[in-house]
Design a protein around this motif. Structure first.
Motif, mmCIF file in Angstrom:
data_model
loop_
_atom_site.group_PDB
_atom_site.id
_atom_site.type_symbol
_atom_site.label_atom_id
_atom_site.label_comp_id
_atom_site.label_asym_id
_atom_site.label_seq_id
_atom_site.Cartn_x
_atom_site.Cartn_y
_atom_site.Cartn_z
ATOM 1 N N ALA A 1 46.952 41.870 43.723
ATOM 2 C CA ALA A 1 45.920 42.364 43.311
ATOM 3 C C ALA A 1 45.533 43.756 44.218
ATOM 4 O O ALA A 1 45.122 44.411 43.169
ATOM 5 N N ALA A 2 45.814 43.650 45.515
ATOM 6 C CA ALA A 2 44.865 44.769 45.978
ATOM 7 C C ALA A 2 46.750 45.346 46.299
ATOM 8 O O ALA A 2 48.063 45.430 46.527
ATOM 9 N N ALA B 1 46.508 36.928 45.810
ATOM 10 C CA ALA B 1 45.818 38.428 47.140
ATOM 11 C C ALA B 1 46.345 39.790 47.012
ATOM 12 O O ALA B 1 45.847 40.576 46.636
ATOM 13 N N SER C 1 40.142 44.809 44.621
ATOM 14 C CA SER C 1 40.140 43.607 43.578
ATOM 15 C C SER C 1 39.041 44.179 42.214
ATOM 16 O O SER C 1 37.611 44.865 42.844
ATOM 17 N N GLY C 2 38.401 43.310 41.311
ATOM 18 C CA GLY C 2 37.724 44.153 40.477
ATOM 19 C C GLY C 2 37.725 45.573 40.281
ATOM 20 O O GLY C 2 38.661 45.981 39.880
#
Length: 139
Positions: free
Chosen positions: A26-27, A23, A113-114
């Motif tokens: 991702a950020a 996690a 994310s995304g």
């Protein structure tokens, strides 16, 4: 017994443990050349306080275009404006011709994310926005 993150992860299902470890990658807060490259050629959609979104288009040459028409902001401010954007260290800065009285504002930008980012303006205001690539022929 000393509790460590690795020891605590032993007791989680393998998939969940891997997701927790991955996690943070991702950020992340963007800065310098990485921020410049990340924002250039993107359209950022800011959520408007009264509903809708305000699209801001960050062009490669340092020009930013904005439109509040879709969010119905025409009665509160000039519906469209153009300005300049640049990166100063860890911050994305922009100066509009008319919006905000032409005052310069800078932001820290964190990739979520995304296709989402979190922004924090130098005066403490913050929010989450979505973004997408723009084509080279976009107006």
């Amino acid at each position: 017994m000393r509790f460590t993150r690795a020891a605590g992860l032993r007791f989680l299902p393998a998939g969940l443990a891997l997701a927790l470890l991955a996690a943070p990658a991702a950020a992340g807060k963007l800065a310098g050349a990485e921020l410049q490259s990340f924002i250039s050629g993107k359209r950022v959609y800011l959520a408007a306080p009264l509903g809708g979104e305000i699209p801001l288009t960050y062009r490669a040459g340092g020009v930013v275009d904005g439109s509040g028409e879709a969010a119905g902001l025409g009665k509160y401010m000039t519906p469209k404006d153009r300005g300049r954007w640049w990166v100063a260290g860890e911050r994305l800065c922009q100066k509009w011709q008319q919006w905000y009285g032409g005052k310069t504002f800078c932001f820290t930008v964190t990739k979520l994310s995304g296709n989402k980012i979190k922004w924090v303006r130098d005066d403490g205001r913050s929010g989450v926005a979505r973004l997408r690539e723009i084509s080279a022929t976009a107006p």
